[in-house]
Design an enzyme around this catalytic site. Structure first.
Site, PDB file in Angstrom:
ATOM      1  N   HIS A   1      43.728  32.162  27.177  1.00  0.00           N
ATOM      2  CA  HIS A   1      42.760  33.205  26.554  1.00  0.00           C
ATOM      3  C   HIS A   1      41.467  32.802  26.401  1.00  0.00           C
ATOM      4  CE1 HIS A   1      41.770  37.289  25.090  1.00  0.00           C
ATOM      5  NE2 HIS A   1      41.116  36.532  24.304  1.00  0.00           N
TER       6      HIS A   1
ATOM      7  N   HIS B   1      39.701  37.105  34.408  1.00  0.00           N
ATOM      8  CA  HIS B   1      40.670  37.427  35.295  1.00  0.00           C
ATOM      9  C   HIS B   1      39.977  37.331  36.823  1.00  0.00           C
ATOM     10  CE1 HIS B   1      39.474  41.210  33.692  1.00  0.00           C
ATOM     11  NE2 HIS B   1      39.337  41.535  34.989  1.00  0.00           N
TER      12      HIS B   1
HETATM   13  P1  AMP Z   1      37.915  44.313  34.943  1.00  0.00           P
HETATM   14  O1  AMP Z   1      37.257  45.590  34.681  1.00  0.00           O
HETATM   15  O2  AMP Z   1      37.387  43.202  35.623  1.00  0.00           O
HETATM   16  O3  AMP Z   1      38.102  43.693  33.308  1.00  0.00           O
HETATM   17  O4  AMP Z   1      39.388  44.858  35.169  1.00  0.00           O
HETATM   18  C1  AMP Z   1      40.403  44.791  34.551  1.00  0.00           C
HETATM   19  C2  AMP Z   1      41.793  45.042  35.426  1.00  0.00           C
HETATM   20  O5  AMP Z   1      43.019  44.954  35.015  1.00  0.00           O
HETATM   21  C3  AMP Z   1      41.539  46.666  36.288  1.00  0.00           C
HETATM   22  O6  AMP Z   1      41.624  46.607  37.514  1.00  0.00           O
HETATM   23  C4  AMP Z   1      43.086  47.091  35.802  1.00  0.00           C
HETATM   24  O7  AMP Z   1      43.518  48.156  36.612  1.00  0.00           O
HETATM   25  C5  AMP Z   1      43.647  46.113  35.507  1.00  0.00           C
HETATM   26  N1  AMP Z   1      44.900  46.050  34.932  1.00  0.00           N
HETATM   27  C6  AMP Z   1      45.023  46.286  33.558  1.00  0.00           C
HETATM   28  N2  AMP Z   1      46.204  46.432  32.716  1.00  0.00           N
HETATM   29  C7  AMP Z   1      46.946  45.591  33.856  1.00  0.00           C
HETATM   30  C8  AMP Z   1      48.265  45.467  33.842  1.00  0.00           C
HETATM   31  N3  AMP Z   1      49.228  45.664  32.901  1.00  0.00           N
HETATM   32  N4  AMP Z   1      48.868  45.132  35.107  1.00  0.00           N
HETATM   33  C9  AMP Z   1      48.109  44.837  36.229  1.00  0.00           C
HETATM   34  N5  AMP Z   1      46.759  45.154  36.100  1.00  0.00           N
HETATM   35  C10 AMP Z   1      46.181  45.648  34.890  1.00  0.00           C
HETATM   36 ZN    ZN Z   2      44.317  37.233  26.509  1.00  0.00          ZN
END
Ligand code: AMP
Ligand code: ZN
Length: 117
Positions: free
Chosen positions: A46, A98
């Site tokens: 993390h 990510h």
């Molecule tokens: P960011 O704005 O770069 O932080 O993107 C976060 C991403 O995580 C978004 O595109 C969400 O749709 C995705 N996301 C959030 N929760 C989940 C989950 N449980 N499984 C898959 N994708 C997720």
């Molecule tokens: Zn985390």
């Protein structure tokens, strides 16, 4: 880390289809895809921002090294786009680094931000 959705997926506390996994990271489909194919490669450690990484960004190195080997399996042979949101202006929603991987279609213009003045 507590209350981090990606840590919970990493620890299998929340069920998610994991398409690839190694010691450093795992790969899932984004639940709100913004392209025909939309994956997330997520370090198991993390950290919210690059500067917080305790592993010297080894997990990111591993992600970039591995993605080309998964191209065929993931349907990315015709190309893909990688996006990493860091901080407020990028509207980073999940505070656990990510890598967005988009593909499966023509992704349009490379620069998508609208200027504000
Ligand atoms: P960011 O704005 O770069 O932080 O993107 C976060 C991403 O995580 C978004 O595109 C969400 O749709 C995705 N996301 C959030 N929760 C989940 C989950 N449980 N499984 C898959 N994708 C997720
Ligand atoms: Zn985390």
């Amino acid at each position: 880390m507590e209350d981090c959705i990606f840590c919970k997926i990493a620890n299998k506390e929340i069920n998610s289809e994991i398409l690839f996994e190694c010691d450093e990271f795992f790969l899932i489909k984004d639940i709100k895809p913004v392209a025909k194919l939309h994956y997330l490669a997520i370090p198991k450690q993390h950290y919210a921002r690059f500067e917080d990484a305790k592993d010297g960004l080894e997990s990111l190195r591993k992600i970039f090294e591995t993605i080309p080997t998964l191209k065929q399996k993931l349907g990315l042979d015709d190309g893909y786009r990688i996006i990493i949101n860091q901080g407020k202006n990028a509207r980073q929603a999940v505070q656990h680094v990510h890598v967005h991987i988009l593909g499966g279609q023509d992704l349009g213009e490379k620069i998508v931000a609208e200027t504000q003045n």
